[in-house]
Design a protein around this motif. Sequence first.
Motif, PDB file in Angstrom:
ATOM      1  N   GLN A 173      34.653  41.672  40.819  1.00  0.00           N
ATOM      2  CA  GLN A 173      34.873  40.906  42.058  1.00  0.00           C
ATOM      3  C   GLN A 173      36.166  40.100  41.953  1.00  0.00           C
ATOM      4  O   GLN A 173      36.975  40.054  42.888  1.00  0.00           O
ATOM      5  N   MET A 233      32.066  37.615  53.594  1.00  0.00           N
ATOM      6  CA  MET A 233      31.926  38.863  52.844  1.00  0.00           C
ATOM      7  C   MET A 233      33.292  39.509  52.638  1.00  0.00           C
ATOM      8  O   MET A 233      34.086  39.622  53.565  1.00  0.00           O
ATOM      9  N   THR A 234      33.587  39.919  51.397  1.00  0.00           N
ATOM     10  CA  THR A 234      34.838  40.585  51.038  1.00  0.00           C
ATOM     11  C   THR A 234      34.514  41.891  50.332  1.00  0.00           C
ATOM     12  O   THR A 234      33.366  42.149  49.946  1.00  0.00           O
ATOM     13  N   ILE A 277      27.854  42.597  44.898  1.00  0.00           N
ATOM     14  CA  ILE A 277      26.456  42.547  45.332  1.00  0.00           C
ATOM     15  C   ILE A 277      25.788  43.911  45.158  1.00  0.00           C
ATOM     16  O   ILE A 277      24.582  44.006  44.870  1.00  0.00           O
ATOM     17  N   LYS A 282      33.145  41.116  46.933  1.00  0.00           N
ATOM     18  CA  LYS A 282      31.740  40.714  46.976  1.00  0.00           C
ATOM     19  C   LYS A 282      30.835  41.909  47.259  1.00  0.00           C
ATOM     20  O   LYS A 282      29.698  41.963  46.766  1.00  0.00           O
ATOM     21  N   ILE A 306      25.825  35.351  46.046  1.00  0.00           N
ATOM     22  CA  ILE A 306      26.877  36.020  46.813  1.00  0.00           C
ATOM     23  C   ILE A 306      26.548  36.043  48.299  1.00  0.00           C
ATOM     24  O   ILE A 306      27.391  35.719  49.148  1.00  0.00           O
ATOM     25  N   ASN A 307      25.304  36.430  48.663  1.00  0.00           N
ATOM     26  CA  ASN A 307      24.913  36.491  50.071  1.00  0.00           C
ATOM     27  C   ASN A 307      23.391  36.425  50.164  1.00  0.00           C
ATOM     28  O   ASN A 307      22.713  37.398  49.844  1.00  0.00           O
ATOM     29  N   ASP A 324      39.225  40.592  44.529  1.00  0.00           N
ATOM     30  CA  ASP A 324      39.505  39.531  45.504  1.00  0.00           C
ATOM     31  C   ASP A 324      40.617  38.583  45.079  1.00  0.00           C
ATOM     32  O   ASP A 324      41.411  38.121  45.920  1.00  0.00           O
TER      33      ASP A 324
END
Length: 584
Positions: free
Chosen positions: A40, A272-273, A280, A276, A154-155, A44
């Motif tokens: 990640q 959200m990228t 995830i 990620k 993360i989410n 990113d």
Amino acid sequence: MARLRVLWDLIRPFRGRLLLAALLTAVLTLLSALPPLVMQYLIDDVATKKNWHMMVPAVLFVSLLPIWSAWFTFLNRVYIAAIGQRLVVDLRTALYEHVLNLSMRFHGKVGAGPLMNRLMTDVSIVQNMVTGETLSTLSSGGMLIFGVAMAFHINSRLAWGVVLAIILCALNYRKYSRLIRSANLELREMMDEVTGTLQERLAGVRLVKTYCRERDETNAFLVSTDKALEIGMRTEMLSVSLNTSARLIAGLISTVVWCGAVWFILKGEDGMTFGKLQAINAYLWMALNPAINLTIVADTLVQATASLDRILDVTHEPIDIKEKKGAYELSEASGELRFEDVDFAYVPGSPLFQHLNMTFPAGKMTALVGHTGCGKTTVTSLLMRLWEVQGGAVTLDGHDVRDITMRSLRKHIGVVPQESVMFEGSISSNIAYGMPEATQEQIEEAARAAQIHEHIMTLPAGYASWLGKGGVQISVGQKQRIAIARAILLKPAVLILDEATSSLDSESEAAIQVAMKIVLKGRTSVVVAHRLSTIVAADQIIAMDHGEIIEKGTHDELMQIEGGLYQRLYHELQGKHVDGEVTQ
């Protein structure tokens, strides 16, 4: 609770090493959880933002992870292997010792085949559970928790999909586990039956060949194995169904999470990228793979639980015959044996002996005669404490046999059974089985007394000649003479002969009878015999019927009882023998 107590008893001596293995497992779990975070970061923070100066440290860190993982995996497996091997030896030895101490009642009920399965197969399965699957479960559990936690980090909305998949996998396991356990137990019981029959037939291979039953036995074995195959296939289908359905659940939930993540990227929601998304997805499978693997592990644990239950069935079996607290050694014995008001029954409610009284005078030969089932062999078993009286007492020189140690009791009693047992090993080791410290001179002296020395010396290796399992290379008569030598070697005060010369020809028996006169001089002998020569020579004859003493006396005395039990038995035997040989 019983299972947990047994498992704790097994694990307790290894708790330090198991703790270290658990720590190594935790380190491996942590190492396997780091790559998604690094990926990640690379996507990113390095690639997207073009931070070239951070790329080298990140790539170097990722490159070192496999080296660290390999080293910790090596250490972990070495520790687990060492624990597993020691555990299986300790458990198998403890179980074997317990089995040997169980009564003849238990051995007659269970049989050798099922006990061998418990000692070998079931112990190995439990070993795998304790050292392999337990640590694997800890590792999988740790990865599952870490994966779920990171997914929520993360989410949180997508992470609930992971939780749903885990719940569905748990329900799926609950559905199949009982069916798998039931099928496994059925399969083990079937394999016990197959193993028992197989062992019995191989032990009686001489009889199978004599009656040309090879094809019939093969067909019967095929029928049994086909039944085991059917049950085994059902077990495998249940296991495959459990695993397949778990993978289906994981695959469907993974698709939903992926679609949700892509939707959030397109909508620009929840921050959200692409990095990620990759992370995830990795943590999704970090959580779901253990959930799937736990169903596989759980399948193994179900099998291990069935094996543990079968082991517990044996370990919980009480030792009926054990030494009394304070039992003492009987160093010397003249050999007088008495039954004092003895009660005994193989089956509760069906007594064989009730208030039985008899005396075997020291230094004298007593012959027990009677029809099959009258209790002759039971008398000899009670003398040896292979079975325990339920009332009254059996005494040796006035000592209740329950008050002296079993080792000292059996040191004073030598036994030659009707069916002589030979173990794989040399002739010397078979003769010296009850006295391993015997010298070669002592072994040869016993063999001469049993009239087997001359035959042994004709063999290429002499006393070092190797007997196969069951002693199949020698005749039945030779086996019995070796068994006689084995008993003579102990120089016991009491000698029990249970049809000891039944398989010998007249010439061999005559030679042994001469030797026995010397061997038995000054010793108490209890003889269960059908041969006239043995019976007539006895100092005392006890005629039994249905567990009762009907007549007692010398041959001449008992023959004076017209129409008596002994007289009838004698005439029956006389009709079956011509010059000492059986004619029918």
